[in-house]
Write a protein that holds these residues in place. Structure first.
Motif, PDB file in Angstrom:
ATOM      1  N   LEU A 191     -35.748  40.561  44.996  1.00 53.60           N
ATOM      2  CA  LEU A 191     -34.074  40.264  45.075  1.00 53.60           C
ATOM      3  C   LEU A 191     -34.392  38.611  45.615  1.00 53.60           C
ATOM      4  N   THR A 192     -35.028  38.278  46.572  1.00 56.89           N
ATOM      5  CA  THR A 192     -35.139  36.891  47.106  1.00 56.89           C
ATOM      6  C   THR A 192     -35.493  35.875  46.153  1.00 56.89           C
ATOM      7  N   VAL A 193     -36.639  36.316  45.513  1.00 59.54           N
ATOM      8  CA  VAL A 193     -37.214  35.704  44.705  1.00 59.54           C
ATOM      9  C   VAL A 193     -36.308  35.206  43.507  1.00 59.54           C
ATOM     10  N   ASP A 194     -35.547  36.093  43.032  1.00 59.44           N
ATOM     11  CA  ASP A 194     -34.687  36.034  41.814  1.00 59.44           C
ATOM     12  C   ASP A 194     -33.475  35.045  42.184  1.00 59.44           C
ATOM     13  N   MET A 195     -33.124  35.220  43.719  1.00 59.72           N
ATOM     14  CA  MET A 195     -31.918  34.315  44.059  1.00 59.72           C
ATOM     15  C   MET A 195     -32.394  32.894  44.298  1.00 59.72           C
ATOM     16  N   ALA A 196     -33.626  32.803  44.798  1.00 58.24           N
ATOM     17  CA  ALA A 196     -34.225  31.369  44.868  1.00 58.24           C
ATOM     18  C   ALA A 196     -34.132  30.958  43.360  1.00 58.24           C
ATOM     19  N   ALA A 197     -34.635  31.570  42.296  1.00 65.73           N
ATOM     20  CA  ALA A 197     -34.829  30.952  41.169  1.00 65.73           C
ATOM     21  C   ALA A 197     -33.422  30.721  40.550  1.00 65.73           C
ATOM     22  N   MET A 198     -32.445  31.426  40.853  1.00 65.98           N
ATOM     23  CA  MET A 198     -30.986  31.163  40.254  1.00 65.98           C
ATOM     24  C   MET A 198     -30.617  29.995  41.117  1.00 65.98           C
ATOM     25  N   ILE A 199     -30.686  29.886  42.348  1.00 65.79           N
ATOM     26  CA  ILE A 199     -30.203  28.645  42.940  1.00 65.79           C
ATOM     27  C   ILE A 199     -30.831  27.338  42.457  1.00 65.79           C
ATOM     28  N   ALA A 200     -32.143  27.575  42.380  1.00 61.84           N
ATOM     29  CA  ALA A 200     -32.872  26.249  41.567  1.00 61.84           C
ATOM     30  C   ALA A 200     -32.133  25.847  40.375  1.00 61.84           C
ATOM     31  N   ALA A 201     -31.996  26.739  39.510  1.00 58.53           N
ATOM     32  CA  ALA A 201     -31.528  26.549  38.060  1.00 58.53           C
ATOM     33  C   ALA A 201     -30.244  26.042  38.288  1.00 58.53           C
ATOM     34  N   TYR A 202     -29.370  26.099  39.272  1.00 53.36           N
ATOM     35  CA  TYR A 202     -28.099  25.813  39.506  1.00 53.36           C
ATOM     36  C   TYR A 202     -28.510  24.166  40.115  1.00 53.36           C
ATOM     37  N   HIS A 203     -29.228  24.052  40.878  1.00 44.36           N
ATOM     38  CA  HIS A 203     -29.516  22.701  41.465  1.00 44.36           C
ATOM     39  C   HIS A 203     -29.729  21.796  40.353  1.00 44.36           C
ATOM     40  N   VAL A 204     -30.733  22.299  39.462  1.00 43.92           N
ATOM     41  CA  VAL A 204     -30.798  21.583  38.243  1.00 43.92           C
ATOM     42  C   VAL A 204     -29.703  21.002  37.392  1.00 43.92           C
ATOM     43  N   ARG A 205     -28.927  22.135  37.066  1.00 43.39           N
ATOM     44  CA  ARG A 205     -27.620  21.882  36.223  1.00 43.39           C
ATOM     45  C   ARG A 205     -26.987  20.745  37.023  1.00 43.39           C
ATOM     46  N   GLN A 214     -27.873  18.496  38.908  1.00 43.28           N
ATOM     47  CA  GLN A 214     -28.378  16.845  38.703  1.00 43.28           C
ATOM     48  C   GLN A 214     -28.177  16.419  37.246  1.00 43.28           C
ATOM     49  N   MET A 215     -28.230  17.427  36.512  1.00 44.18           N
ATOM     50  CA  MET A 215     -27.952  16.932  35.041  1.00 44.18           C
ATOM     51  C   MET A 215     -26.433  16.644  34.506  1.00 44.18           C
ATOM     52  N   TYR A 216     -25.709  17.590  35.147  1.00 42.09           N
ATOM     53  CA  TYR A 216     -24.053  17.134  34.991  1.00 42.09           C
ATOM     54  C   TYR A 216     -23.324  16.844  36.231  1.00 42.09           C
ATOM     55  N   PRO A 217     -23.457  16.066  36.875  1.00 35.20           N
ATOM     56  CA  PRO A 217     -22.892  15.526  37.977  1.00 35.20           C
ATOM     57  C   PRO A 217     -21.454  15.363  38.135  1.00 35.20           C
ATOM     58  N   GLU A 218     -20.947  15.073  36.965  1.00 37.84           N
ATOM     59  CA  GLU A 218     -19.540  14.587  36.784  1.00 37.84           C
ATOM     60  C   GLU A 218     -18.508  15.667  36.958  1.00 37.84           C
TER      61      GLU A 218
END
Length: 298
Positions: free
Chosen positions: A109-123, A125-129
């Motif tokens: 569960l921790t691995v999938d949580m970290a991946a989910m938060i990493a994807a959120y961080h990328v989004r 960065q791409m859409y900061p507005e």
């Protein structure tokens, strides 16, 4: 006549050979640990596939990726399984085997949580507005719900065994929680600016000694504290310190608003006094001039 019964002999050792020694407790313990860990992995994979199917999403072997809703469902089902495992087999399974199963679920569960938060961080960065990221139905709101669900699991894990590593789960959603605090700060500061700009700085009533804006500002701050406590965001120490710092900034900014309003009122009074003085001085000068003219005429 019926054939004579011949007992099966396939399980008997061959003539001249010794029977295999009985398994020791240590060997049985190793087999049990392998089996329980395998069970944890299979359970998690099955629940993941079930969550994807419920969301009409392709399975992992077909390129499917888990969303926040699916991970929240997996976390809930994992919590239920762990609770049932402890209640039903806590007195049967060795405690270290039970902890091994739970720890394996937590790791996945921790691995999938970290991946989910990493994807959120990328989004981000791409859409900061995005000006209102925590509106209903947003990714941020779903992540807050996921955080709350995982925190319920963490509280039970601490009861089961304090040696279970929960640090990854407890800190995984830290970036989202900090983003919520930043958004809360911007919102309250905006409300504060609106409330103080329309403030007369007079008491709300005969029996009160505070203005209207203090109610608006600190009611908003109190609501944020209740949300922070309800979602149990304070389990992460860095998030807790950031939230306390934000509350301090809100109080300091409101006091600064009162200081600026008081200074503005003092400046207005001083300006009024100066204008009266200038007017009085002008009249005195005019009377002096007029008086001098009268004396010359005499």
């Amino acid at each position: 006549a019926a054939p004579a019964y011949v007992p099966p002999t396939h399980h008997l050792p061959a003539a001249g050979k010794k029977a295999a020694p009985a398994a020791t407790d240590e060997e049985e313990g190793k087999v049990l640990k392998v089996a329980i860990e395998r069970f944890a992995v299979v359970f998690y994979g099955d629940e993941l596939c079930a969550a994807l199917r419920k969301g009409s999403m392709p399975l992992p072997d077909q390129g499917g990726q888990m969303g926040c809703k699916q991970l929240k469902r997996v976390a809930k089902r994992s919590h239920q399984m762990i609770s049932n495992l402890v209640e039903g087999f806590g007195g049967v399974l060795p405690h270290d085997v039970l902890v091994l199963c739970v720890s394996r679920i937590v790791d996945l569960l921790t691995v999938d949580m970290a991946a989910m938060i990493a994807a959120y961080h990328v989004r981000c960065q791409m859409y900061p507005e995005n000006e209102d990221p925590f509106e209903n139905g947003s990714d941020e709101q779903l992540l807050l719900k996921l955080h709350h669900r995982v925190n319920l699991l963490i509280m039970d894990l601490q009861i089961i065994d304090s040696s279970i590593d929960i640090m990854g789960l407890a800190t995984a959603t830290g970036p989202v929680l900090k983003a919520w605090i930043d958004n809360m700060r911007r919102t309250i500061f905006k409300w504060m600016q609106t409330a103080t700009s329309n403030e007369s700085w007079k008491s709300c009533g005969e029996e009160s000694y505070h203005s209207h804006s203090v109610i608006d500002v600190f009611a908003s701050a109190h609501q944020s504290v209740e949300t922070f406590a309800a979602l149990k965001m304070g389990m992460n120490s860095s998030v807790r310190l950031k939230f306390l710092q934000c509350l301090g900034e809100i109080c300091s900014e409101y006091m600064a608003c009162m200081d600026r309003a008081g200074q503005k009122e003092q400046d207005a009074r001083a300006d009024a006094v100066r204008k009266r003085a200038e007017k009085t001085g002008s009249l005195a000068g005019l009377m002096t001039v007029m008086g001098g003219g009268i004396v010359r005429d005499l």
